[in-house]
Design a protein around this motif. Sequence first.
Motif, PDB file in Angstrom:
ATOM      1  N   HIS A  72     103.788  -3.470  74.182  1.00  0.00           N
ATOM      2  CA  HIS A  72     105.143  -3.822  74.645  1.00  0.00           C
ATOM      3  C   HIS A  72     105.041  -4.470  76.018  1.00  0.00           C
ATOM      4  CE1 HIS A  72     104.426   0.039  76.576  1.00  0.00           C
ATOM      5  NE2 HIS A  72     105.487  -0.134  77.348  1.00  0.00           N
ATOM      6  N   HIS A  74     105.638  -4.157  79.185  1.00  0.00           N
ATOM      7  CA  HIS A  74     105.732  -3.525  80.499  1.00  0.00           C
ATOM      8  C   HIS A  74     104.433  -3.771  81.269  1.00  0.00           C
ATOM      9  CE1 HIS A  74     109.120  -0.626  79.032  1.00  0.00           C
ATOM     10  NE2 HIS A  74     109.537  -1.853  79.262  1.00  0.00           N
ATOM     11  N   HIS A  77     100.846  -2.400  80.792  1.00  0.00           N
ATOM     12  CA  HIS A  77     100.211  -2.572  79.483  1.00  0.00           C
ATOM     13  C   HIS A  77      99.743  -4.004  79.228  1.00  0.00           C
ATOM     14  CE1 HIS A  77     101.560   1.468  78.115  1.00  0.00           C
ATOM     15  NE2 HIS A  77     102.463   1.237  79.053  1.00  0.00           N
ATOM     16  N   HIS A 156     111.507   1.936  72.645  1.00  0.00           N
ATOM     17  CA  HIS A 156     111.162   2.160  74.062  1.00  0.00           C
ATOM     18  C   HIS A 156     111.386   0.878  74.881  1.00  0.00           C
ATOM     19  CE1 HIS A 156     108.897   3.001  77.691  1.00  0.00           C
ATOM     20  NE2 HIS A 156     108.139   1.950  77.438  1.00  0.00           N
ATOM     21  N   ASP A 176     104.245   3.160  74.341  1.00  0.00           N
ATOM     22  CA  ASP A 176     105.090   4.158  75.013  1.00  0.00           C
ATOM     23  C   ASP A 176     106.193   4.723  74.118  1.00  0.00           C
ATOM     24  OD1 ASP A 176     103.518   3.710  77.163  1.00  0.00           O
ATOM     25  OD2 ASP A 176     105.057   2.809  78.428  1.00  0.00           O
TER      26      ASP A 176
HETATM   27 ZN   LIG Z   1     106.559   1.148  78.750  1.00  0.00          ZN
END
Ligand SMILES: [Zn+2]
Length: 239
Positions: A72, A74, A77, A156, A176
């Motif tokens: 994802h 963020h 990551h 998420h 996550d």
């Molecule tokens: Zn995250």
Amino acid sequence: MDASWEDFGWERLGPGTGRRRLPVWDATALLVAGADGVLLCDTGASLREGVELRTQAEALLGRRVTHIALSHPHFDHVLGTAAFAGARVYGAAGMTELLRRGAGELYADAVSQGLPEPDAAESVDTLVAPGEEVDGERVLDLGGRQVVLVNVGAAHSGHDLAVLVPGSAPLVFCGDLVEESGEPQAGPDALPARWPAALDRLLELGGEDALYVPGHGAVVDAAFVRAQRDALAGRFGGS
Ligand SMILES: [Zn+2]
């Protein structure tokens, strides 16, 4: 070669498979090696961390990472992706545009969470967005070993991708969607009402005997994921 996973601070999870809990934000990176290809799931919180992951992966496996799956968008990551020149990069549908458009937000988020400004600037300047988007499912053949990338929809984040590594002990890389070391985090891009359904999908993919690798924290089992699903349903609604 698997004997040395621990020497590099990695946790071996099966033949040619291991993960590392990265420092500071405790995000997990997972490696899965087949006969022909090597998949890395998530790339760390900075270009510098990506370079370190690449160096370790090559030392452990004796070859380069060929595929990257980003769970994802963020910062902790994705910001190491540029360290892996030549690798095919996969993300959930819509993530490529989001990362290209949202570099400023990614920078601000990384700095606000403690990444030094020069590291954040370098990482965002060189940011690599997915060249391949996954809508539904995509099977990757790593040579004698297949993995399945699954777009589980927004939960998420707006773009959550899980990875199933089938086998006698299947493994599910959850991003996550699952957190063990703290409460699951629902930021402004989360879709909490869909989160329980996304965890149902993870449980369907892995079944009762899978190892579930969370975005943050220790590897968990199906019972843990189910309990987190129920807690999220209680916290946010959804059924
Ligand atoms: Zn995250």
